[in-house]
Design a protein around this motif. Structure first.
Motif, PDB file in Angstrom:
ATOM      1  N   HIS A 180      33.177  26.608   8.661  1.00  0.00           N
ATOM      2  CA  HIS A 180      33.111  25.332   7.950  1.00  0.00           C
ATOM      3  C   HIS A 180      31.694  24.768   7.882  1.00  0.00           C
ATOM      4  CE1 HIS A 180      37.550  24.928   8.653  1.00  0.00           C
ATOM      5  NE2 HIS A 180      37.463  24.388   7.464  1.00  0.00           N
ATOM      6  N   PHE A 181      30.900  25.007   8.936  1.00  0.00           N
ATOM      7  CA  PHE A 181      29.585  24.365   8.990  1.00  0.00           C
ATOM      8  C   PHE A 181      28.685  24.803   7.830  1.00  0.00           C
ATOM      9  CE2 PHE A 181      31.018  22.907  13.001  1.00  0.00           C
ATOM     10  CZ  PHE A 181      30.250  21.802  13.308  1.00  0.00           C
ATOM     11  N   ALA A 182      28.950  25.976   7.260  1.00  0.00           N
ATOM     12  CA  ALA A 182      28.125  26.427   6.143  1.00  0.00           C
ATOM     13  C   ALA A 182      28.669  25.974   4.798  1.00  0.00           C
ATOM     14  CB  ALA A 182      28.022  27.954   6.146  1.00  0.00           C
ATOM     15  N   VAL A 183      29.940  25.614   4.733  1.00  0.00           N
ATOM     16  CA  VAL A 183      30.526  25.363   3.409  1.00  0.00           C
ATOM     17  C   VAL A 183      30.881  23.904   3.168  1.00  0.00           C
ATOM     18  CG1 VAL A 183      32.925  25.937   4.006  1.00  0.00           C
ATOM     19  CG2 VAL A 183      32.147  26.306   1.684  1.00  0.00           C
ATOM     20  N   ALA A 184      31.231  23.169   4.224  1.00  0.00           N
ATOM     21  CA  ALA A 184      31.695  21.782   4.044  1.00  0.00           C
ATOM     22  C   ALA A 184      30.853  20.817   4.873  1.00  0.00           C
ATOM     23  CB  ALA A 184      33.156  21.678   4.457  1.00  0.00           C
ATOM     24  N   PRO A 185      30.728  19.557   4.424  1.00  0.00           N
ATOM     25  CA  PRO A 185      30.022  18.582   5.256  1.00  0.00           C
ATOM     26  C   PRO A 185      30.689  18.511   6.638  1.00  0.00           C
ATOM     27  CG  PRO A 185      30.541  17.634   3.108  1.00  0.00           C
ATOM     28  CD  PRO A 185      31.266  18.946   3.193  1.00  0.00           C
ATOM     29  N   SER A 186      29.875  18.489   7.682  1.00  0.00           N
ATOM     30  CA  SER A 186      30.410  18.565   9.053  1.00  0.00           C
ATOM     31  C   SER A 186      29.731  17.544   9.955  1.00  0.00           C
ATOM     32  CB  SER A 186      30.206  19.984   9.604  1.00  0.00           C
ATOM     33  OG  SER A 186      30.735  20.949   8.727  1.00  0.00           O
ATOM     34  N   PRO A 187      30.093  16.264   9.816  1.00  0.00           N
ATOM     35  CA  PRO A 187      29.443  15.262  10.675  1.00  0.00           C
ATOM     36  C   PRO A 187      29.688  15.579  12.158  1.00  0.00           C
ATOM     37  CG  PRO A 187      30.770  14.208   8.950  1.00  0.00           C
ATOM     38  CD  PRO A 187      31.098  15.668   8.926  1.00  0.00           C
ATOM     39  N   VAL A 188      28.599  15.727  12.910  1.00  0.00           N
ATOM     40  CA  VAL A 188      28.757  16.114  14.318  1.00  0.00           C
ATOM     41  C   VAL A 188      29.258  14.952  15.163  1.00  0.00           C
ATOM     42  CG1 VAL A 188      27.159  18.058  14.316  1.00  0.00           C
ATOM     43  CG2 VAL A 188      26.280  15.753  14.753  1.00  0.00           C
ATOM     44  N   SER A 189      29.478  13.799  14.526  1.00  0.00           N
ATOM     45  CA  SER A 189      30.006  12.657  15.274  1.00  0.00           C
ATOM     46  C   SER A 189      31.486  12.816  15.606  1.00  0.00           C
ATOM     47  CB  SER A 189      29.801  11.371  14.478  1.00  0.00           C
ATOM     48  OG  SER A 189      30.297  11.517  13.153  1.00  0.00           O
ATOM     49  N   TYR A 190      32.195  13.593  14.825  1.00  0.00           N
ATOM     50  CA  TYR A 190      33.609  13.821  15.177  1.00  0.00           C
ATOM     51  C   TYR A 190      34.038  15.271  14.993  1.00  0.00           C
ATOM     52  CZ  TYR A 190      35.049  13.629  10.221  1.00  0.00           C
ATOM     53  OH  TYR A 190      35.220  13.875   8.880  1.00  0.00           O
ATOM     54  N   ILE A 191      33.066  16.139  14.664  1.00  0.00           N
ATOM     55  CA  ILE A 191      33.393  17.566  14.568  1.00  0.00           C
ATOM     56  C   ILE A 191      32.685  18.302  15.696  1.00  0.00           C
ATOM     57  CG2 ILE A 191      33.318  19.606  13.111  1.00  0.00           C
ATOM     58  CD1 ILE A 191      33.408  17.714  10.721  1.00  0.00           C
ATOM     59  N   PRO A 192      33.454  18.717  16.723  1.00  0.00           N
ATOM     60  CA  PRO A 192      32.818  19.345  17.879  1.00  0.00           C
ATOM     61  C   PRO A 192      32.309  20.744  17.530  1.00  0.00           C
ATOM     62  CG  PRO A 192      35.206  19.437  18.066  1.00  0.00           C
ATOM     63  CD  PRO A 192      34.921  18.642  16.831  1.00  0.00           C
ATOM     64  N   ILE A 205      28.335   9.862  25.161  1.00  0.00           N
ATOM     65  CA  ILE A 205      27.593  10.946  25.829  1.00  0.00           C
ATOM     66  C   ILE A 205      27.998  12.306  25.255  1.00  0.00           C
ATOM     67  CG2 ILE A 205      27.309  12.150  28.067  1.00  0.00           C
ATOM     68  CD1 ILE A 205      25.649   9.563  27.737  1.00  0.00           C
ATOM     69  N   GLU A 206      29.293  12.458  24.958  1.00  0.00           N
ATOM     70  CA  GLU A 206      29.738  13.722  24.357  1.00  0.00           C
ATOM     71  C   GLU A 206      29.133  13.909  22.968  1.00  0.00           C
ATOM     72  OE1 GLU A 206      34.075  14.440  26.537  1.00  0.00           O
ATOM     73  OE2 GLU A 206      33.988  13.341  24.659  1.00  0.00           O
ATOM     74  N   ARG A 207      29.005  12.802  22.225  1.00  0.00           N
ATOM     75  CA  ARG A 207      28.385  12.912  20.906  1.00  0.00           C
ATOM     76  C   ARG A 207      26.910  13.306  21.026  1.00  0.00           C
ATOM     77  NH1 ARG A 207      28.010   8.677  17.795  1.00  0.00           N
ATOM     78  NH2 ARG A 207      28.746   7.017  19.165  1.00  0.00           N
ATOM     79  N   VAL A 208      26.238  12.754  22.058  1.00  0.00           N
ATOM     80  CA  VAL A 208      24.838  13.135  22.291  1.00  0.00           C
ATOM     81  C   VAL A 208      24.761  14.629  22.600  1.00  0.00           C
ATOM     82  CG1 VAL A 208      22.881  12.887  23.860  1.00  0.00           C
ATOM     83  CG2 VAL A 208      24.095  10.848  23.056  1.00  0.00           C
ATOM     84  N   LYS A 209      25.650  15.090  23.490  1.00  0.00           N
ATOM     85  CA  LYS A 209      25.649  16.519  23.865  1.00  0.00           C
ATOM     86  C   LYS A 209      25.973  17.392  22.656  1.00  0.00           C
ATOM     87  CE  LYS A 209      26.969  16.162  28.736  1.00  0.00           C
ATOM     88  NZ  LYS A 209      28.101  16.319  29.669  1.00  0.00           N
ATOM     89  N   ASN A 210      26.943  16.934  21.831  1.00  0.00           N
ATOM     90  CA  ASN A 210      27.340  17.705  20.647  1.00  0.00           C
ATOM     91  C   ASN A 210      26.159  17.833  19.681  1.00  0.00           C
ATOM     92  OD1 ASN A 210      29.599  19.095  19.402  1.00  0.00           O
ATOM     93  ND2 ASN A 210      29.637  17.464  17.856  1.00  0.00           N
ATOM     94  N   MET A 211      25.396  16.747  19.541  1.00  0.00           N
ATOM     95  CA  MET A 211      24.215  16.760  18.659  1.00  0.00           C
ATOM     96  C   MET A 211      23.154  17.728  19.210  1.00  0.00           C
ATOM     97  SD  MET A 211      22.578  15.481  16.029  1.00  0.00           S
ATOM     98  CE  MET A 211      22.944  13.813  15.495  1.00  0.00           C
ATOM     99  N   LEU A 212      22.927  17.676  20.535  1.00  0.00           N
ATOM    100  CA  LEU A 212      21.949  18.596  21.149  1.00  0.00           C
ATOM    101  C   LEU A 212      22.390  20.044  20.959  1.00  0.00           C
ATOM    102  CD1 LEU A 212      21.128  16.713  24.478  1.00  0.00           C
ATOM    103  CD2 LEU A 212      19.593  17.055  22.523  1.00  0.00           C
TER     104      LEU A 212
ATOM    105  N   TYR B 485      29.627   7.152  12.991  1.00  0.00           N
ATOM    106  CA  TYR B 485      29.991   8.226  12.063  1.00  0.00           C
ATOM    107  C   TYR B 485      28.742   9.002  11.633  1.00  0.00           C
ATOM    108  CZ  TYR B 485      31.595  10.595   7.856  1.00  0.00           C
ATOM    109  OH  TYR B 485      31.868  11.552   6.904  1.00  0.00           O
ATOM    110  N   HIS B 486      27.665   8.249  11.317  1.00  0.00           N
ATOM    111  CA  HIS B 486      26.444   8.913  10.859  1.00  0.00           C
ATOM    112  C   HIS B 486      25.506   9.274  12.016  1.00  0.00           C
ATOM    113  CE1 HIS B 486      27.335   8.475   6.619  1.00  0.00           C
ATOM    114  NE2 HIS B 486      27.688   7.230   6.837  1.00  0.00           N
ATOM    115  N   SER B 487      25.964   9.148  13.256  1.00  0.00           N
ATOM    116  CA  SER B 487      25.181   9.500  14.452  1.00  0.00           C
ATOM    117  C   SER B 487      23.866   8.717  14.564  1.00  0.00           C
ATOM    118  CB  SER B 487      24.887  11.009  14.496  1.00  0.00           C
ATOM    119  OG  SER B 487      26.090  11.727  14.620  1.00  0.00           O
ATOM    120  N   VAL B 488      23.823   7.530  13.967  1.00  0.00           N
ATOM    121  CA  VAL B 488      22.606   6.734  14.047  1.00  0.00           C
ATOM    122  C   VAL B 488      22.308   6.363  15.506  1.00  0.00           C
ATOM    123  CG1 VAL B 488      21.505   4.566  13.329  1.00  0.00           C
ATOM    124  CG2 VAL B 488      22.906   5.842  11.714  1.00  0.00           C
ATOM    125  N   ASP B 489      23.370   5.972  16.237  1.00  0.00           N
ATOM    126  CA  ASP B 489      23.173   5.594  17.645  1.00  0.00           C
ATOM    127  C   ASP B 489      22.676   6.781  18.472  1.00  0.00           C
ATOM    128  OD1 ASP B 489      25.576   6.878  17.286  1.00  0.00           O
ATOM    129  OD2 ASP B 489      26.746   5.544  18.574  1.00  0.00           O
TER     130      ASP B 489
END
Lengths: 524, 524
Positions: A180-192, A205-212, B485-489
């Motif tokens: 999915h990450f190559a074909v559809a928008p994948s906001p890392v805020s709720y897509i692990p 904190i999990e969102r920070v880790k997911n972004m990293l 949602y947009h990971s601004v934080d």
């Protein structure tokens, strides 16, 4: 090599006489092939002719069967069971007695090392095809209708573009990560990210880790994985071709998942979900197995399997597992090919193969002890069987997590697996009715579809054949540079224009104030 | 008012005796009702009982039919044909003899004024329902399985949440704009705003304009449209409720479009496309109409209709249209209820109603002159008939644009419509075969589906009824604040941490340098 080209031409001639379509398949070994073969059999039953490209080191893809012909390409090496066994052992060793941060980072690094190794090894096949002009010519002369590939490795994508064929993916993985990450928008805020071990509900904190983690995956991909195929594209397609863009341009993505299994997320018009397409109602068991199952009485049966790739674990772990099983009143069927554990109970049957789908669909089944491969998890879900998960590597933890957060599974760590913890896990899932109820609810949701997943997949493959592609379902987005896609250029332009306007206004005000002052001074 | 509540209770009693499900419908007037009624008839044929909420000023939704019962709610005003006629006249006047920027801005402002007026008028119905405790009680006692609504206005959404019912949308528009923008990621870099007149391939300047237009729509929405229902939510649901979030939380979005019509774009697991669900193979025409059609000989027939809402245009324009038709060898069927144009030719038949689908499916049909309403465009697409478009307002230009960029239509401006330009447009589409070929290609693509769109829609409505919602298809995203949602934080946090690390390193270096200097000075 000449004989290979002649064989291919002969195949092609045979195919031309037939009324169905012609499908060229560039598959992946192991459990991925199990999946692909189901699609191939479906296509064959609809009258299409299928040619499968395999290497002469293939250990899972058999030469010519009743449903397909093969073209065998000589290569110097392949990924074999030994490669996988090494990964399992290393993964367990890393996990043993280390801090979670150390384990996380080391596994990440190791995973990419192994992936790079795999990509470099498997790249040889597509290079050997393209370096063989006679084989290429015969493939071109065959005028296939589509190329069907598992894009987990990049060879099929490159070949489809080389031959200008409509491209259909049987997909869950790409060289660059989850499909999915190559074909559809994948906001890392709720897509692990796969491997993060998070669900779609993340703390800050999990969102920070997911972004990293997302950043780490992107960097690793750009530095190590993507370049493997980029070189092939530049050499054989065009010096200006971009592997990532070619990969994104597939006509159809048959995704091995659905939203009973996956967390809900954005998707695309050319993504078709066929999760559970390999699942079927159970057939009767062979008599000896049926007798064993029936002998379990009211306690029922437990099935344990670690999938296609892994037939055994380190012996200290298997001893613990066997000892735990021996304590249970249930009968246990265990797919296992290693040395017989000394702690094995009378209730446990070791087998080197069993009809997994039929056992999971048997009324006596109580529990599935699984490693969390996609196939096994989907089969548990289809039959509504609760799971005790012992994930080994890659996406297995995340697959099991999708059952766990819906209350259908519990997960145990293989590195710290002991008789006591395993027994506790087994008994919890056996005796707490919510596990079975939740899996059966998921099963009802999964089965309640207007069309069987396999039929849906076959329909859309034939759709691409009929219409020579599915360009109308593919967005324009993949052709755009990242700054245009994210409107960075537009935003910068608007900020510049706005700044200019503000500056002009300020300059005018300043000029007017000076003018006022001048007049005031003159008046004074 | 009491009688209304009693009627509702009686309805409810009738429904309880039935085995099918119970569906509460909160519809929208005009062409939207034409659509909704098709779903209602489908549900009725499957044994469900349907109750439709309508106002006593409804001009399109009839009281009790064979397929549904109604609850009629008294209101003081409604949107009627006069309201629409006024919009048409104003739109044409604005377009006449003004610069395109003036037209764009004025139409944008006018559109929002009219929308606001419509929302304020239509809000009365939901308020009157919620202010009637007996009616509310009887609706609660009915224990409906779902609420089906067209969310173009917000009343149905509010009522579903008030009654805690699973919510299904028959949708193309929301109070906040095109439906997708509220449910799926919508990068404005390749997704044109409705009203922008752009396709999915935009130049840099078009992308800038699309972004500005997006900003204007968001501001207008926040300032004028959303507050209309936000007040209702805060008063009747909870002081902390958010109308936008409630609107996004629908279980199922039955979208009146598909990707033969729409530009491909990201979508969501709980969006089901049912574009063309109202289209059917043509039935034979009434004898008099069939005779008229057959009299056209080899030249064939042209159909002209401006849809459900608009039966006539300013007389100077209709004179030009009639004069252009009179020059053609084709026969023309024109849905028109105004004064007979003096320039009308013998080849043109004025009708106040006609079986549009059956004429579009007739072998003699050559061309459809249409205003670009979704229904008409979908029918042209289904039957593969090329279109000359004369868009009037709202999404009609954009609907026609979707046919135009695929080579199936040409678009003329109603404000500058003259005999000459119309004749040129008609003859181009009549004589250039690519228009018909492209529409027939689109028709083939549209019809090549594994399931008829109406059957698919009905399946998923019943799915929501069976499973009491479809929470597993709905993402977590709509519950998140925009910055999360947009990971601004997350990005700000990471930048802060990185800055802190850099600052600490710099401080340490500075300290060490000073220390070195000190030592050096001492040594010196």
């Amino acid at each position: 090599m000449l004989s290979l080209a002649i064989l291919s031409s002969l195949l092609c001639l045979t195919l031309h006489t037939c009324h169905g379509g012609k499908v060229l398949v560039y598959p992946v070994e192991g459990s991925h092939w199990v999946n692909m073969n189901i699609l191939i059999e479906g296509l064959h039953s609809k009258g299409h002719d299928i040619t499968v490209l395999r290497s002469d080191k293939s250990w899972y893809i058999k030469e010519n069967s009743s449903s397909y012909n093969t073209i065998t390409v000589p290569v110097s090496a392949s990924l074999d069971e030994e490669f996988i066994a090494k990964i399992v052992t290393e993964t367990i060793n890393i996990q043993r007695g280390h801090s979670s941060l150390f384990v996380f980072v080391t596994l990440l690094v190791e995973m990419f090392k192994k992936l790079k190794e795999a990509h470099v090894t498997l790249k040889e096949m597509i290079v050997n095809i393209l370096e063989n002009p006679e084989l290429v010519k015969s493939l071109q002369d065959c005028h296939y209708d589509i190329l069907l590939t598992d894009p987990c490795w990049g060879g099929g994508t490159v070949l489809a573009h080389y031959l200008h064929l409509p491209l259909v993916y049987n997909v869950r993985w790409l060289p660059v990560g989850e499909g999915h990450f190559a074909v559809a928008p994948s906001p890392v805020s709720y897509i692990p990210l796969t491997g993060s071990g998070f669900s779609d509900k993340m703390t800050f904190i999990e969102r920070v880790k997911n972004m990293l983690y997302f950043g780490a995956v992107v960097i690793q991909d750009r530095l190590t994985l993507r370049p493997v195929y980029q070189g092939v594209c530049e050499k054989y397609l065009s010096p200006h071709s971009d592997f990532y863009m070619l990969m994104q341009s597939a006509d159809l993505w048959l995704m091995r998942g659905d939203f009973v299994f996956e967390f809900p997320r954005p998707t695309m018009p050319n993504v078709v979900y066929m999760g559970g397409f390999q699942c079927k109602p159970a057939k009767p068991l062979p008599q000896d197995l049926e007798d064993f199952v029936q002998s379990s009485g009211e306690h029922g049966v437990i099935l344990m399997s670690l999938g296609t790739f892994v037939s055994q674990l380190p012996s200290d772990i298997t001893e613990e597992i066997a000892a735990a099983f021996a304590e249970l009143p249930q009968k246990v069927i265990w797919k296992y090919t290693g040395e017989r554990p000394s702690t094995l109970g009378n209730n446990t049957l070791l087998v080197d193969w069993m009809p997994q789908n039929d056992i999971l669909g048997h009324p006596k089944i109580k529990l599935f002890v699984a490693h969390g491969g996609t196939n096994g998890v989907q089969e548990a879900l289809y039959h509504g069987v609760p799971v005790v998960g012992i994930p080994l590597f890659f996406d297995q933890y995340d697959n099991l997590l999708r059952l766990k957060v819906r209350g259908g599974a519990t997960i145990l760590s293989v590195a710290t697996l002991e008789k006591g913890t395993l027994l506790q896990g087994l008994q919890e899932v056996l005796h707490e009715p919510s596990y079975r109820e939740n899996m059966q609810r998921l099963s009802r949701l999964h089965r309640d579809q207007p069309m069987k997943p396999l039929d849906r997949a076959l329909f859309w493959i034939e759709f691409v054949m009929r219409h020579k592609g599915a360009a109308h379902l593919r967005t324009e987005s993949y052709k755009m540079p990242w700054y245009a896609y994210h409107s960075v250029d537009v935003v910068l332009f608007l900020v510049a224009v706005l700044s200019l306007i503000v500056l002009i206004i300020l300059a005018v005000i300043r000029y007017l104030l000076r003018l006022c002052n001048k007049i005031k001074n003159k008046v004074d």
